[in-house]
Design an enzyme around this catalytic site. Sequence first.
Site, mmCIF file in Angstrom:
data_model
loop_
_atom_site.group_PDB
_atom_site.id
_atom_site.type_symbol
_atom_site.label_atom_id
_atom_site.label_comp_id
_atom_site.label_asym_id
_atom_site.label_seq_id
_atom_site.Cartn_x
_atom_site.Cartn_y
_atom_site.Cartn_z
ATOM 1 C CE LYS A 28 -1.453 0.516 4.884
ATOM 2 N NZ LYS A 28 -0.877 1.759 5.436
ATOM 3 N NE ARG A 76 6.643 6.248 -0.278
ATOM 4 C CZ ARG A 76 6.054 5.989 0.894
ATOM 5 N NH1 ARG A 76 4.904 5.358 0.920
ATOM 6 N NH2 ARG A 76 6.611 6.367 2.033
ATOM 7 N N GLY A 106 -3.728 7.090 6.609
ATOM 8 C CA GLY A 106 -2.712 8.097 6.956
ATOM 9 C C GLY A 106 -1.944 8.574 5.742
ATOM 10 C CB SER A 117 4.660 10.973 10.817
ATOM 11 O OG SER A 117 4.270 10.284 9.648
ATOM 12 C CG ASP A 135 3.463 -0.027 9.648
ATOM 13 O OD1 ASP A 135 3.415 0.833 10.548
ATOM 14 O OD2 ASP A 135 3.189 0.230 8.460
ATOM 15 C CE LYS A 148 3.251 3.933 13.102
ATOM 16 N NZ LYS A 148 3.519 4.867 11.997
ATOM 17 N NE ARG A 204 -1.054 0.277 14.497
ATOM 18 C CZ ARG A 204 -0.643 0.308 13.245
ATOM 19 N NH1 ARG A 204 0.652 0.394 12.964
ATOM 20 N NH2 ARG A 204 -1.519 0.243 12.260
ATOM 21 N NE ARG A 223 0.304 -2.177 9.698
ATOM 22 C CZ ARG A 223 0.264 -2.694 8.458
ATOM 23 N NH1 ARG A 223 0.083 -3.985 8.284
ATOM 24 N NH2 ARG A 223 0.404 -1.920 7.402
ATOM 25 C CE LYS A 245 -5.559 2.731 8.000
ATOM 26 N NZ LYS A 245 -4.200 2.903 7.499
HETATM 27 O O1 LIG Z 1 5.088 6.246 4.223
HETATM 28 C C1 LIG Z 1 4.437 5.223 4.433
HETATM 29 O O2 LIG Z 1 3.918 4.556 3.508
HETATM 30 C C2 LIG Z 1 4.294 4.769 5.825
HETATM 31 C C3 LIG Z 1 5.125 5.246 6.811
HETATM 32 C C4 LIG Z 1 5.057 4.807 8.223
HETATM 33 O O3 LIG Z 1 4.486 5.852 8.998
HETATM 34 P P1 LIG Z 1 5.337 6.845 9.965
HETATM 35 O O4 LIG Z 1 6.384 7.489 9.174
HETATM 36 O O5 LIG Z 1 4.283 7.781 10.430
HETATM 37 O O6 LIG Z 1 5.914 5.981 11.059
HETATM 38 C C5 LIG Z 1 4.220 3.524 8.367
HETATM 39 O O7 LIG Z 1 3.904 3.305 9.715
HETATM 40 C C6 LIG Z 1 2.943 3.591 7.564
HETATM 41 O O8 LIG Z 1 2.183 2.407 7.676
HETATM 42 C C7 LIG Z 1 3.235 3.770 6.095
HETATM 43 C C1 LIG Z 2 0.263 3.165 10.232
HETATM 44 C C2 LIG Z 2 -0.334 2.633 9.172
HETATM 45 O O1 LIG Z 2 -0.962 3.311 8.184
HETATM 46 P P1 LIG Z 2 -1.260 4.876 7.996
HETATM 47 O O2 LIG Z 2 -0.369 5.652 8.910
HETATM 48 O O3 LIG Z 2 -0.960 5.116 6.560
HETATM 49 O O4 LIG Z 2 -2.707 5.072 8.314
HETATM 50 C C3 LIG Z 2 -0.303 1.153 8.987
HETATM 51 O O5 LIG Z 2 -0.728 0.671 7.922
HETATM 52 O O6 LIG Z 2 0.117 0.421 9.901
#
Ligand SMILES: O=C(O)C1=C[C@@H](OP(=O)(O)O)[C@@H](O)[C@H](O)C1
Ligand SMILES: C=C(OP(=O)(O)O)C(=O)O
Length: 410
Positions: free
Chosen positions: A23, A28, A70, A145, A292, A319, A323, A366, A390
């Site tokens: 994902k 991206r 996110g 992040s 993750d 997140k 978590r 998760r 998700k």
């Molecule tokens: O850039 C990405 O695709 C992600 C970055 C990470 O987040 P953080 O940078 O907030 O830790 C990860 O936890 C998220 O599931 C996906």
């Molecule tokens: C943190 C996660 O996703 P996002 O931050 O993109 O919602 C994830 O997939 O574990």
Amino acid sequence: MKLSISAPRGHQIKAAVTITGSKSESNRLLLLQALYPGITIENLSNADDVRVMQKGLQVKQGEVDIHHAGTAMRFLTAYFATLEGADIVLTGSSRMKERPIAILVDALRRLGADIDYLGNEGYPPLGLRGRALELNQISLPANVSSQYISALLLVAPSLKEGLILDLEGQITSVPYIRMTLQLLEELGIRNEFTGQRIRVYPKAKVDPKLVVVESDWSSASYFYSILALSEEGSELLLSSYKANSLQGDSVLQNIYADFGVETSFEGHSIRLTKVGKAQINHLDCDLTEAPDLAQTIAVSCFGLGISCTLTGLHTLKIKETDRLLALEKELTKLGGKITTTNSTLQLEPSDEIVSGVAIDTYNDHRMAMAFAPLGLHTPITINDAGVVSKSYPYFWKDLKTISFDIREVS
Ligand SMILES: O=C(O)C1=C[C@@H](OP(=O)(O)O)[C@@H](O)[C@H](O)C1
Ligand SMILES: C=C(OP(=O)(O)O)C(=O)O
């Protein structure tokens, strides 16, 4: 939907599973494809987070709701802020409205973007009116992040003079930043990452290009956990993976070797084999680069009766849910002895798993997927099991194909 999960005991697993595309790579590439239409994407993820991104990218005026995603929230913020003529309300689930976005909004505003907070200051929903940015250099905190940084990097080549980012503090989730830069590189977009500085050069046009998304390593983690808890001789073939992955979560291969799970590449597949018992009785692991994986690893250790100290978990509280708190509550219900701080988790070895427990999932895919492998030891119920969509909509279907017994219960 509430599911009861169990699996036959004393049985060797032998199966093959095709896992959907990453994902992270998918979201991206979708943004880059919107900027550079010559890009063709193969093995795009079927995750909800990717569907909302695809839908969002088709809108130029009006409301875009990205639910729990996110990456879509952060990436689309940068996209709409720089898309001339865009007039967008970008919103999400109630949890998304609690996930901070000020670092990204501040950075974009300082570059010249026109963004308002429509609810609480520092959080979605956002009002965005796209325009050309005036500046091309900015510094921003990198310890909360990496998605804020990736968001800026993804739009950077479309800016007149590209972008220079100076990263402040300890950089978190670095492999995700490298993934962004490597995808830019693959499209012929020049970039440099040295020390705390990243530079992306402008690019007006990208030549037609097919990019194949590797399958999701975070999704593979649940199968690693299953093999770690399964009978010796069990084997799973997962596809489609690359030896030179862009995904930091591919570090699973090393982590699970200590739990007796060996990985070998066969063309575009990985073969996981349970070769023997765990090699260790305590795991120390810093997950700053692979946050993750925290839930999967904590539950694997619990199921194996191994103690662990997980560090680098400072991003887990913002997140899909907190978590650390969710893990603490649910592992405690199962008889785990667990303590957490804002960035660490400590688990003592347990010799028994309390049976008949229903795991709460807190709108977090998760949580559901990480606890499911315990069905190999004792029947377990997963509440609100639909949350898996998700990132991995076919998760329960795939568990059935590897001989798990999955039933809907009321
Ligand atoms: O850039 C990405 O695709 C992600 C970055 C990470 O987040 P953080 O940078 O907030 O830790 C990860 O936890 C998220 O599931 C996906
Ligand atoms: C943190 C996660 O996703 P996002 O931050 O993109 O919602 C994830 O997939 O574990």
